[in-house]
Design a protein around this motif. Structure first.
Motif, PDB file in Angstrom:
ATOM      1  N   MET A   1      -7.534   9.817   3.823  1.00  0.00           N
ATOM      2  CA  MET A   1      -7.649   9.641   2.371  1.00  0.00           C
ATOM      3  C   MET A   1      -9.113   9.645   1.935  1.00  0.00           C
ATOM      4  O   MET A   1      -9.455  10.215   0.894  1.00  0.00           O
ATOM      5  CB  MET A   1      -6.975   8.342   1.938  1.00  0.00           C
ATOM      6  N   LEU A   2      -9.980   9.017   2.732  1.00  0.00           N
ATOM      7  CA  LEU A   2     -11.411   9.022   2.415  1.00  0.00           C
ATOM      8  C   LEU A   2     -11.978  10.432   2.470  1.00  0.00           C
ATOM      9  O   LEU A   2     -12.785  10.827   1.623  1.00  0.00           O
ATOM     10  CB  LEU A   2     -12.171   8.088   3.351  1.00  0.00           C
TER      11      LEU A   2
ATOM     12  N   THR B   1     -11.717   8.286  -7.123  1.00  0.00           N
ATOM     13  CA  THR B   1     -11.870   6.842  -6.931  1.00  0.00           C
ATOM     14  C   THR B   1     -10.582   6.230  -6.387  1.00  0.00           C
ATOM     15  O   THR B   1     -10.627   5.371  -5.499  1.00  0.00           O
ATOM     16  CB  THR B   1     -12.273   6.160  -8.253  1.00  0.00           C
ATOM     17  N   ASP B   2      -9.432   6.676  -6.884  1.00  0.00           N
ATOM     18  CA  ASP B   2      -8.146   6.184  -6.382  1.00  0.00           C
ATOM     19  C   ASP B   2      -8.013   6.458  -4.884  1.00  0.00           C
ATOM     20  O   ASP B   2      -7.606   5.595  -4.110  1.00  0.00           O
ATOM     21  CB  ASP B   2      -6.972   6.848  -7.108  1.00  0.00           C
ATOM     22  N   TRP B   3      -8.358   7.679  -4.478  1.00  0.00           N
ATOM     23  CA  TRP B   3      -8.270   8.043  -3.062  1.00  0.00           C
ATOM     24  C   TRP B   3      -9.223   7.193  -2.222  1.00  0.00           C
ATOM     25  O   TRP B   3      -8.886   6.776  -1.112  1.00  0.00           O
ATOM     26  CB  TRP B   3      -8.584   9.528  -2.861  1.00  0.00           C
ATOM     27  N   ARG B   4     -10.419   6.942  -2.751  1.00  0.00           N
ATOM     28  CA  ARG B   4     -11.388   6.126  -2.004  1.00  0.00           C
ATOM     29  C   ARG B   4     -10.892   4.695  -1.835  1.00  0.00           C
ATOM     30  O   ARG B   4     -10.957   4.142  -0.739  1.00  0.00           O
ATOM     31  CB  ARG B   4     -12.747   6.143  -2.701  1.00  0.00           C
ATOM     32  N   VAL B   5     -10.400   4.103  -2.913  1.00  0.00           N
ATOM     33  CA  VAL B   5      -9.925   2.718  -2.838  1.00  0.00           C
ATOM     34  C   VAL B   5      -8.746   2.610  -1.880  1.00  0.00           C
ATOM     35  O   VAL B   5      -8.716   1.733  -1.002  1.00  0.00           O
ATOM     36  CB  VAL B   5      -9.553   2.191  -4.244  1.00  0.00           C
ATOM     37  N   LEU B   6      -7.776   3.487  -2.028  1.00  0.00           N
ATOM     38  CA  LEU B   6      -6.619   3.435  -1.143  1.00  0.00           C
ATOM     39  C   LEU B   6      -7.012   3.776   0.295  1.00  0.00           C
ATOM     40  O   LEU B   6      -6.494   3.180   1.246  1.00  0.00           O
ATOM     41  CB  LEU B   6      -5.517   4.366  -1.642  1.00  0.00           C
ATOM     42  N   GLY B   7      -7.945   4.696   0.455  1.00  0.00           N
ATOM     43  CA  GLY B   7      -8.418   5.053   1.800  1.00  0.00           C
ATOM     44  C   GLY B   7      -9.074   3.877   2.503  1.00  0.00           C
ATOM     45  O   GLY B   7      -8.800   3.600   3.670  1.00  0.00           O
ATOM     46  N   TRP B   8      -9.955   3.176   1.802  1.00  0.00           N
ATOM     47  CA  TRP B   8     -10.596   2.000   2.410  1.00  0.00           C
ATOM     48  C   TRP B   8      -9.577   0.894   2.686  1.00  0.00           C
ATOM     49  O   TRP B   8      -9.652   0.213   3.708  1.00  0.00           O
ATOM     50  CB  TRP B   8     -11.731   1.471   1.539  1.00  0.00           C
TER      51      TRP B   8
ATOM     52  N   PRO C   1       0.815  -1.226   0.000  1.00  0.00           N
ATOM     53  CA  PRO C   1       0.000   0.000   0.000  1.00  0.00           C
ATOM     54  C   PRO C   1       0.845   1.270   0.000  1.00  0.00           C
ATOM     55  O   PRO C   1       0.419   2.303  -0.515  1.00  0.00           O
ATOM     56  CB  PRO C   1      -0.853  -0.108   1.263  1.00  0.00           C
ATOM     57  N   ALA C   2       2.053   1.203   0.544  1.00  0.00           N
ATOM     58  CA  ALA C   2       2.924   2.384   0.528  1.00  0.00           C
ATOM     59  C   ALA C   2       3.333   2.718  -0.907  1.00  0.00           C
ATOM     60  O   ALA C   2       3.345   3.888  -1.296  1.00  0.00           O
ATOM     61  CB  ALA C   2       4.154   2.143   1.392  1.00  0.00           C
TER      62      ALA C   2
ATOM     63  N   LEU D   1       0.264   7.130  -6.540  1.00  0.00           N
ATOM     64  CA  LEU D   1      -0.921   7.969  -6.710  1.00  0.00           C
ATOM     65  C   LEU D   1      -0.772   9.387  -6.155  1.00  0.00           C
ATOM     66  O   LEU D   1      -1.666  10.202  -6.324  1.00  0.00           O
ATOM     67  CB  LEU D   1      -2.117   7.299  -6.024  1.00  0.00           C
ATOM     68  N   ARG D   2       0.319   9.679  -5.506  1.00  0.00           N
ATOM     69  CA  ARG D   2       0.444  10.918  -4.745  1.00  0.00           C
ATOM     70  C   ARG D   2       0.216  12.195  -5.547  1.00  0.00           C
ATOM     71  O   ARG D   2      -0.240  13.177  -5.025  1.00  0.00           O
ATOM     72  CB  ARG D   2       1.774  10.972  -4.020  1.00  0.00           C
TER      73      ARG D   2
END
Length: 116
Positions: free
Chosen positions: A105-106, A51-58, A37-38, A44-45
């Motif tokens: 992130m979410l 959607t990327d932020w949501r997926v990585l946030g979850w 995940p890192a 993605l930074r």
């Protein structure tokens, strides 16, 4: 990510700080779970979509919170952890931080949806 890299390089040393014994081999195996995940966050930074932020946030929220719940649940019956040990508390705090970053992130995904 730093923890994953350190576990890969210094497996036995960092494995000794876990709430249960972790040898060098298993520390290197576990390192992938922290590095993956890192690397995703690093990739993605700069150009992550909502959607990327949501997926990585979850993903981060689950990866931070579920190990805490699972280890605590198992230890209710196994009673093998020393809950006063600083390394044990640091392990739980580290996972709480991962979960908090996931929640951030979410929240960022919600702001991107509103155009903030």
């Amino acid at each position: 990510g730093g923890h994953g890299l350190a576990m890969f390089v210094l497996g036995a040393t960092l494995g000794a700080g876990w709430p249960w014994p972790v040898d060098a081999f298993h520390a290197q195996v576990y390192s992938a779970a922290y590095l993956t995940p890192a690397v995703g966050a690093w990739v993605l930074r700069r150009s992550a979509s909502r959607t990327d932020w949501r997926v990585l946030g979850w993903t981060q929220t689950a990866w931070g919170a579920l190990p805490i719940v699972g280890v605590a649940w198992v230890d209710l019956t196994a009673r093998r952890l020393d809950w006063q040990r600083p390394a044990t508390l640091a392990w739980f705090a580290g996972h709480a931080l991962i979960a908090a970053l996931g929640l951030w992130m979410l929240a960022r995904a919600r702001h991107r949806a509103r155009g903030d």
